[in-house]
Design a protein around this motif. Structure first.
Motif, short mmCIF file in Angstrom:
data_model
loop_
_atom_site.label_atom_id
_atom_site.label_comp_id
_atom_site.label_asym_id
_atom_site.label_seq_id
_atom_site.Cartn_x
_atom_site.Cartn_y
_atom_site.Cartn_z
N ASN A 1 1.60 -5.76 -11.17
CA ASN A 1 1.16 -4.87 -12.22
C ASN A 1 0.28 -5.70 -13.17
O ASN A 1 0.78 -6.70 -13.70
CB ASN A 1 2.36 -4.30 -12.95
CG ASN A 1 2.00 -3.18 -13.92
OD1 ASN A 1 0.83 -2.79 -14.02
ND2 ASN A 1 3.00 -2.67 -14.61
N PRO A 2 -1.05 -5.40 -13.34
CA PRO A 2 -1.81 -4.18 -13.02
C PRO A 2 -1.87 -3.87 -11.51
O PRO A 2 -1.61 -4.72 -10.67
CB PRO A 2 -3.21 -4.47 -13.57
CG PRO A 2 -2.97 -5.55 -14.59
CD PRO A 2 -1.85 -6.36 -14.07
N LEU A 3 -2.26 -2.64 -11.25
CA LEU A 3 -2.20 -2.08 -9.90
C LEU A 3 -3.17 -2.80 -8.96
O LEU A 3 -4.31 -3.06 -9.31
CB LEU A 3 -2.55 -0.59 -9.95
CG LEU A 3 -2.22 0.21 -8.70
CD1 LEU A 3 -0.72 0.29 -8.52
CD2 LEU A 3 -2.82 1.63 -8.78
N ARG A 4 -2.64 -3.14 -7.77
CA ARG A 4 -3.41 -3.74 -6.71
C ARG A 4 -3.10 -3.01 -5.41
O ARG A 4 -2.14 -2.23 -5.36
CB ARG A 4 -3.07 -5.23 -6.56
CG ARG A 4 -3.44 -6.07 -7.80
CD ARG A 4 -3.05 -7.51 -7.58
NE ARG A 4 -3.30 -8.33 -8.75
CZ ARG A 4 -2.99 -9.61 -8.85
NH1 ARG A 4 -2.40 -10.22 -7.83
NH2 ARG A 4 -3.25 -10.27 -9.96
N PRO A 5 -3.85 -3.28 -4.37
CA PRO A 5 -3.54 -2.58 -3.11
C PRO A 5 -2.12 -2.82 -2.62
O PRO A 5 -1.54 -1.96 -1.95
CB PRO A 5 -4.58 -3.16 -2.13
CG PRO A 5 -5.71 -3.55 -3.00
CD PRO A 5 -5.12 -4.02 -4.29
N ALA B 1 -0.12 12.72 -10.41
CA ALA B 1 0.18 12.47 -9.00
C ALA B 1 1.68 12.59 -8.78
O ALA B 1 2.48 12.35 -9.68
CB ALA B 1 -0.29 11.08 -8.57
N THR B 2 2.05 13.06 -7.57
CA THR B 2 3.45 13.07 -7.13
C THR B 2 3.62 11.94 -6.14
O THR B 2 2.99 11.92 -5.07
CB THR B 2 3.83 14.41 -6.48
OG1 THR B 2 3.65 15.47 -7.45
CG2 THR B 2 5.27 14.37 -6.00
N LEU B 3 4.46 10.97 -6.49
CA LEU B 3 4.66 9.79 -5.65
C LEU B 3 5.73 9.99 -4.60
O LEU B 3 5.64 9.48 -3.49
CB LEU B 3 5.01 8.58 -6.52
CG LEU B 3 4.01 8.25 -7.64
CD1 LEU B 3 4.52 7.06 -8.45
CD2 LEU B 3 2.63 7.94 -7.05
N LEU B 4 6.79 10.78 -4.98
CA LEU B 4 7.91 10.98 -4.05
C LEU B 4 8.64 12.24 -4.47
O LEU B 4 8.88 12.45 -5.65
CB LEU B 4 8.87 9.78 -4.09
CG LEU B 4 10.08 9.83 -3.16
CD1 LEU B 4 9.63 9.80 -1.69
CD2 LEU B 4 11.01 8.64 -3.44
N ASP B 5 8.98 13.07 -3.45
CA ASP B 5 9.78 14.27 -3.73
C ASP B 5 10.56 14.59 -2.47
O ASP B 5 10.05 15.23 -1.55
CB ASP B 5 8.86 15.43 -4.13
CG ASP B 5 9.65 16.64 -4.60
OD1 ASP B 5 10.91 16.56 -4.59
OD2 ASP B 5 9.04 17.62 -5.01
N GLN B 6 11.79 14.13 -2.44
CA GLN B 6 12.64 14.33 -1.26
C GLN B 6 14.00 14.84 -1.72
O GLN B 6 14.59 14.31 -2.68
CB GLN B 6 12.82 13.04 -0.47
CG GLN B 6 11.55 12.58 0.21
CD GLN B 6 11.80 11.46 1.20
OE1 GLN B 6 12.94 11.28 1.65
NE2 GLN B 6 10.74 10.74 1.57
N SER B 7 14.49 15.87 -1.06
CA SER B 7 15.77 16.48 -1.43
C SER B 7 16.95 15.64 -0.94
O SER B 7 18.05 15.73 -1.50
CB SER B 7 15.84 17.90 -0.85
OG SER B 7 15.72 17.85 0.57
N ILE C 1 8.07 1.98 -2.52
CA ILE C 1 7.06 3.02 -2.30
C ILE C 1 5.72 2.45 -2.71
O ILE C 1 5.54 1.98 -3.84
CB ILE C 1 7.39 4.28 -3.13
CG1 ILE C 1 8.74 4.85 -2.72
CG2 ILE C 1 6.29 5.33 -2.98
CD1 ILE C 1 9.18 6.00 -3.61
N GLN C 2 4.76 2.51 -1.79
CA GLN C 2 3.44 1.98 -2.06
C GLN C 2 2.72 2.86 -3.08
O GLN C 2 2.80 4.09 -3.04
CB GLN C 2 2.62 1.94 -0.77
CG GLN C 2 1.42 1.03 -0.83
CD GLN C 2 1.83 -0.44 -0.76
OE1 GLN C 2 2.88 -0.76 -0.18
NE2 GLN C 2 1.02 -1.30 -1.33
N LEU C 3 2.05 2.22 -4.05
CA LEU C 3 1.28 2.94 -5.06
C LEU C 3 -0.20 2.87 -4.69
O LEU C 3 -0.82 1.80 -4.76
CB LEU C 3 1.51 2.33 -6.44
CG LEU C 3 2.96 2.39 -6.97
CD1 LEU C 3 3.04 1.72 -8.34
CD2 LEU C 3 3.45 3.81 -7.05
N ALA C 4 -0.79 4.06 -4.32
CA ALA C 4 -2.18 4.07 -3.84
C ALA C 4 -3.18 4.24 -4.97
O ALA C 4 -4.39 4.00 -4.79
CB ALA C 4 -2.37 5.21 -2.83
#
Length: 584
Positions: free
Chosen positions: A501-505, A532-538, A547-550
């Motif tokens: 952080n800051p954001l990188r690939p 943005a929605t990064l993750l949504d799982q029931s 989780i990769q941040l694009a």
């Protein structure tokens, strides 16, 4: 001729009484007649005077003599006046013989001790307090019994006056002196003095009882200056160890043989005979093992003395150093095997030795590093954290010498002392040259279960701490490699973080869930709009997640530079928010 103490040239029918504790005594000599008006010695000629020696004696009580003053003109001391508590001796001589007549010889100050009896003085030819060889006499100029011109009291003339202070005669008992207690061991020599002091210069009897078998005591004597001395000697044999009471008694009269007699004295010596001294037993303990630069504890407390004597301990530690005491510590500065010798010594300086060995493992340096750039999460991170072990250049050891089961991480913390984490054999021991420097490395991995031992000493959050990797060598030495490593201790229920952080690939959101359930993660801008929605799982399994941040919005477009917020919500572990910076 006669001695006169009042200067009246008459023999006198009574003593001159001394009326106080302090008196001045004048001594005269009459040479031209005897005490009764008859002719003097060596008649028909009258003796003259060219020298005199006088011995005064105290037959009743002690006195102090001082201020002796010669009264005969032209005479000087033959020897300095000898004054004791019980007598006085003076001697003077001149260069010419004076004519017959009455002479004032000397004056002396006499002080009674005021303790026993009263002062009384008599003229004596000599006493045990007189200097050896002296006798009351005077140089006369005429022939004596011995053929010289010295007329001696009780040889050439007899009559004198005496000096007195009282008419009672209380008697003076002797005093016996010997040590109260002595101690000796069997087979060792013992001597101690015994003495008797008698101011009357004679002892009727001296006897002793209780003398052990084999002891020698010849008695006391002769009397010199009122004292007679003797020596008790004995070398106790084996089997004579016990206490003995030896009693010494002196008496002035034959009827005085009981302890309460006025004219006797008794003293006692208690002789303690200890068993013969036996050699102590030294027990050095061991053999000992240790590590270079780490204190080794030695234990000689099993040493003993059969007689119960206290022991002194001296250790020769084999590296030119010594130590004392039964249980010392010592630090060896290099590895090797050292001969250790313990010497124990008892109170009689009888000693014994015992030898053992101290095997000290030498310490060799090692390089330790890791290829992992991320901190190790405790206890929620990856199952293993691996480090590489490489010999220093030039190689001081070979990788195949490392005892794999002995590898451990050591962390020294002032609050927690030393903590060790053992290697995990399930994922370890791969050999490769991963950094391309021409030296192979051995991989050593540590599981979360082992690293959890460090957790009590790590503060919450991220911290970099010094570690030391330790291992034993089959050749007997040790290796140690010092390095630092970063750990992250979970601070919340999810322990969510974004790195880098800051954001990188390669940036990712990492978090941990304790039980299965739904998980949702959104990205918001600074105005609170969801971008943005990064993750949504029931249904999401429990464990560590990444989780990769694009850096894309809801439409799949790149987000502009700025500050964004990640909000993470789980079914059972609550919610957390983290900030992420996007740079273009």
């Amino acid at each position: 001729m006669f001695m006169d103490v009042n200067g009246d040239s008459l023999p006198g029918d009574f003593w001159q009484f001394i009326q106080s504790d302090t008196s001045v005594v004048d001594v005269y000599l009459v040479t031209n007649q005897d005490p009764y008006g008859g002719p003097p010695a060596c008649s028909p000629e009258s003796p003259g005077l060219n020298a005199y020696t006088v011995n005064l004696y105290c037959p009743q009580s002690a006195a102090t003599f001082s201020e002796v003053e010669n009264k005969v003109p032209g005479m000087v001391e033959a020897y300095p006046a000898v004054a004791t508590s019980y007598g006085l001796s003076v001697s003077y001589f001149g260069t010419e013989t004076l004519p017959p007549g009455k002479y004032h010889l000397f004056r002396v100050k006499v002080v009674s001790d005021g303790i026993q009896g009263c002062p009384n003085l008599v003229f004596r030819p000599y006493s045990c307090f007189s200097p050896p060889g002296t006798i009351t006499s005077f140089g006369s100029g005429c022939l004596s019994y011995r053929g010289d011109d010295v007329l001696r009291l009780y040889e050439d003339w007899f009559a004198t006056e005496e000096l007195g202070g009282c008419t009672d005669f209380p008697g003076r008992a002797p005093t016996v002196t010997c040590p109260a207690e002595v101690t000796v061991r069997e087979m060792e020599p013992l001597t101690f003095p015994v003495s008797v002091f008698d101011p009357d210069c004679e002892i009727f009897s001296f006897y002793w009882r209780g003398v052990p078998e084999g002891a020698v005591f010849p008695g006391v004597g002769p009397i010199d200056a009122g004292e007679a001395r003797g020596t008790f000697t004995w070398t106790p044999a084996r089997g004579q160890a016990r206490a003995y009471t030896v009693i010494f008694t002196a008496s002035d009269y034959p009827t005085c043989f009981n302890l309460g007699c006025k004219y006797s004295d008794t003293d006692t010596t208690l002789v303690h005979v200890l068993p013969v001294n036996r050699q102590p037993v030294a027990e050095a303990g061991g053999p000992y093992t240790g590590i270079q630069d780490v204190p080794v504890a030695f234990d000689g407390s099993q040493s003993s003395d059969p007689d119960g004597d206290a022991l002194r301990y001296l250790w020769d530690l084999g590296d030119a150093t010594t130590a004392t005491g039964p249980s010392p510590f010592h630090t060896y500065r290099q590895g090797g095997t050292f001969a250790v010798t313990l010497t124990v010594t008892d109170i009689a300086d009888l000693s014994a030795q015992d030898t053992t060995a101290a095997s000290i493992a030498g310490v060799l340096p090692a390089r330790v590093f890791t290829k992992e750039a991320q901190p190790t999460k405790v206890t929620s991170g990856k199952r293993f954290t691996c480090f590489r072990i490489e010999p220093m250049t030039p190689p001081a050891f070979h990788l195949e010498e490392i005892v794999l089961s002995s590898i451990r991480l050591h962390y020294e913390n002032p609050n927690c002392a030393g903590i060790d984490a053992p290697v995990d054999s399930r994922k370890s021991f791969h050999v490769a040259d991963t950094d391309g420097n021409g030296l192979a490395e051995l991989e050593a991995c540590f599981g979360q279960e082992s690293l959890a031992a460090l957790l009590p000493c790590l503060p919450p959050g991220t911290s970099t701490i010094p570690l030391e990797l330790r291992a034993s060598l089959s050749s007997g030495g040790l290796i140690r490699g010092q390095f630092t490593h970063t750990f992250r201790v979970k601070t919340g229920s999810l322990d969510a973080s974004i790195s880098p952080n800051p954001l990188r690939p390669a940036s990712a959101l990492e978090f941990t869930t304790s039980t299965p359930g739904f998980v949702r993660a959104w990205l918001f801008d600074v105005h609170g709009r969801r971008v943005a929605t990064l993750l949504d799982q029931s249904s999401f399994e429990a464990g560590d997640h990444r989780i990769q941040l694009a850096g894309l919005d809801l439409l799949g477009k790149s987000l502009p530079s700025g500050i964004y917020f990640v909000r993470l919500v789980t079914e059972h572990d609550g919610a957390e928010a983290r900030t992420v910076t996007i740079l273009k």
